[in-house]
Scaffold this active site. Sequence first.
Site, PDB file in Angstrom:
ATOM      1  N   LYS A 175       0.851  -1.193   0.000  1.00  0.00           N
ATOM      2  CA  LYS A 175       0.000   0.000   0.000  1.00  0.00           C
ATOM      3  C   LYS A 175       0.885   1.241   0.000  1.00  0.00           C
ATOM      4  O   LYS A 175       1.612   1.495   0.960  1.00  0.00           O
ATOM      5  CB  LYS A 175      -0.911   0.050   1.222  1.00  0.00           C
ATOM      6  CG  LYS A 175      -1.995   1.154   1.086  1.00  0.00           C
ATOM      7  CD  LYS A 175      -2.482   1.668   2.419  1.00  0.00           C
ATOM      8  CE  LYS A 175      -1.611   2.766   2.983  1.00  0.00           C
ATOM      9  NZ  LYS A 175      -1.790   4.089   2.309  1.00  0.00           N
ATOM     10  N   PRO A 176       0.839   2.040  -1.068  1.00  0.00           N
ATOM     11  CA  PRO A 176       1.606   3.288  -1.088  1.00  0.00           C
ATOM     12  C   PRO A 176       0.920   4.354  -0.248  1.00  0.00           C
ATOM     13  O   PRO A 176      -0.237   4.206   0.152  1.00  0.00           O
ATOM     14  CB  PRO A 176       1.620   3.667  -2.565  1.00  0.00           C
ATOM     15  CG  PRO A 176       0.359   3.073  -3.112  1.00  0.00           C
ATOM     16  CD  PRO A 176       0.102   1.813  -2.325  1.00  0.00           C
ATOM     17  N   GLU A 248      11.544   0.914   9.101  1.00  0.00           N
ATOM     18  CA  GLU A 248      12.498   1.992   8.800  1.00  0.00           C
ATOM     19  C   GLU A 248      11.741   3.284   9.062  1.00  0.00           C
ATOM     20  O   GLU A 248      10.872   3.680   8.296  1.00  0.00           O
ATOM     21  CB  GLU A 248      12.959   1.898   7.344  1.00  0.00           C
ATOM     22  CG  GLU A 248      14.271   2.648   7.087  1.00  0.00           C
ATOM     23  CD  GLU A 248      14.080   4.135   6.830  1.00  0.00           C
ATOM     24  OE1 GLU A 248      14.508   4.934   7.696  1.00  0.00           O
ATOM     25  OE2 GLU A 248      13.509   4.487   5.807  1.00  0.00           O
ATOM     26  N   CYS A 283      14.535  11.160   6.014  1.00  0.00           N
ATOM     27  CA  CYS A 283      14.867  10.864   7.414  1.00  0.00           C
ATOM     28  C   CYS A 283      16.369  10.767   7.644  1.00  0.00           C
ATOM     29  O   CYS A 283      16.814  10.684   8.790  1.00  0.00           O
ATOM     30  CB  CYS A 283      14.157   9.595   7.878  1.00  0.00           C
ATOM     31  SG  CYS A 283      14.262   8.229   6.724  1.00  0.00           S
ATOM     32  N   GLU A 379      11.433  15.625  14.250  1.00  0.00           N
ATOM     33  CA  GLU A 379      11.609  15.775  12.806  1.00  0.00           C
ATOM     34  C   GLU A 379      10.812  16.967  12.283  1.00  0.00           C
ATOM     35  O   GLU A 379       9.604  17.046  12.505  1.00  0.00           O
ATOM     36  CB  GLU A 379      11.139  14.514  12.080  1.00  0.00           C
ATOM     37  CG  GLU A 379      12.152  13.413  12.022  1.00  0.00           C
ATOM     38  CD  GLU A 379      11.739  12.332  11.042  1.00  0.00           C
ATOM     39  OE1 GLU A 379      12.506  12.063  10.095  1.00  0.00           O
ATOM     40  OE2 GLU A 379      10.661  11.736  11.215  1.00  0.00           O
TER      41      GLU A 379
END
Length: 477
Positions: A175-176, A248, A283, A379
């Site tokens: 699934k994108p 990840e 990232c 982030e």
Amino acid sequence: MTTRLQNFINGEFVDAKSGRFSDIIDPCTGEAYVQAPVSGQEDVDAAYAAAAAAFESWGQKTPGERAGLLLKVADAIDARADEINEAECLNTGKPRARMAEDETPVAADHFRFFAGAARTLEGPTAGEFLAEHTSVIRHEPIGVVGQVTPWNYPMMMAVWKIAPALAAGNTIVLKPSDTTPVSTLKLAEILGSVLPPGVFNVVTGDRETGALVVGHPTAAMVAITGSVGAGMAVAKTAAEDLKRVHLELGGKAPVVVFEDVKDLKAAAEAIATAGLYNAGQDCTAACRVLVHESVHDEFVEALSAAAAGTVTGDLSNEEALYGPLNNENQLAKVSGFFERLPAHAKVVTGGHRVGDKGYFFAPTVVDGLQQDDEMVQNEVFGPVITVQTFSDEADALAKANGVQYGLSGSVWTSDHGRAMRMSNRLDFGVVWVNTHIPFVSEMPHGGFKHSGYGKDLSVFGLHDYTRVKHVMHYIGE
């Protein structure tokens, strides 16, 4: 009527049974240009049924047979690179020149690497470790793998997931991201022209669709590239069924610049590029500089000049290093950091939206930050580089390691011993010395702490998609 995309299941593009769609936005304009299915349970079930059926034969193919097909995939990516580039750039706003130079050729190389790696899986030599018994180690595919990929590098992160999983003999339901499905579906078209039906399947949709993919009982393993929060949710769901998990996740890369760097200006220019590339939506971006206090002023002057000279523009701008932020929510998130910026911090350059159309943000350097500031700890995922100072190696290490993330970092110094000491002590899965952000297929990428676990790329990435079986034979009379 707006063009509507389809899922890719069992070797064919098919309409979603859910009947629901979402707009896909061009981040350069902020306007919808295509719609994608919001897949439901029935759609996900169909994809997993196809993958499970295909695994019966795909998992039994020899490594050489799988390798031959993956090499054909790599050749097809090269042959249709322009189509992939256009799909990715329209969907993300990335400059075409950067995409063509930096991503699509590398994607083909990843498939070629894993085609070769599939034929090199090895373990301990077979032998008699117990009298009259011979032991053999088998590396086997895990089965059907559910994968979820992000919006920052939708094509490349899909390849990082697809290539090792297929090389090891698994089949896939992927699934994108809900904002960037277009290039993944183009990849599906290319893979579908080479692979047997059902080996690779794509269902598009939102977070609920992702949860269905991750929680599906057919999946023997789930792999995600995404935020820390998303990774925790995946791990929690997978734990309920004891699925294998590959994560990840986010990063907050320290860039430690010592006073003995031979060419401070050149280092600053390289760091600016590594921090601003892809609008900082990476990232591993060189986003958190720690510079020795004795060269702080000189370095910040060089870094801000390099940042201010960086061009941002749409996909047709050949001079642009980066394009827009991916979506309206991300623009609001990045802007929010500046609305809450503490008084002791100083925006040296940038810090604002560019234009009133699309989601462009200026190349930015922020100085004077302290260790507990949110811009240091969290982030930003935008074209923003922060600067702090340190006094000595111990101070640099404490500040570099003093975040929840552990994905990547870099050390800039002309002292070899110092470089070795720092790379040994930095609590990050990848450490570069006098460079930042290069990747090669042969070397692993993956983090520690809240940056997740598991490795992408390299034979370590291939091993993550296998299970190890011990077979013992009695050979006595």
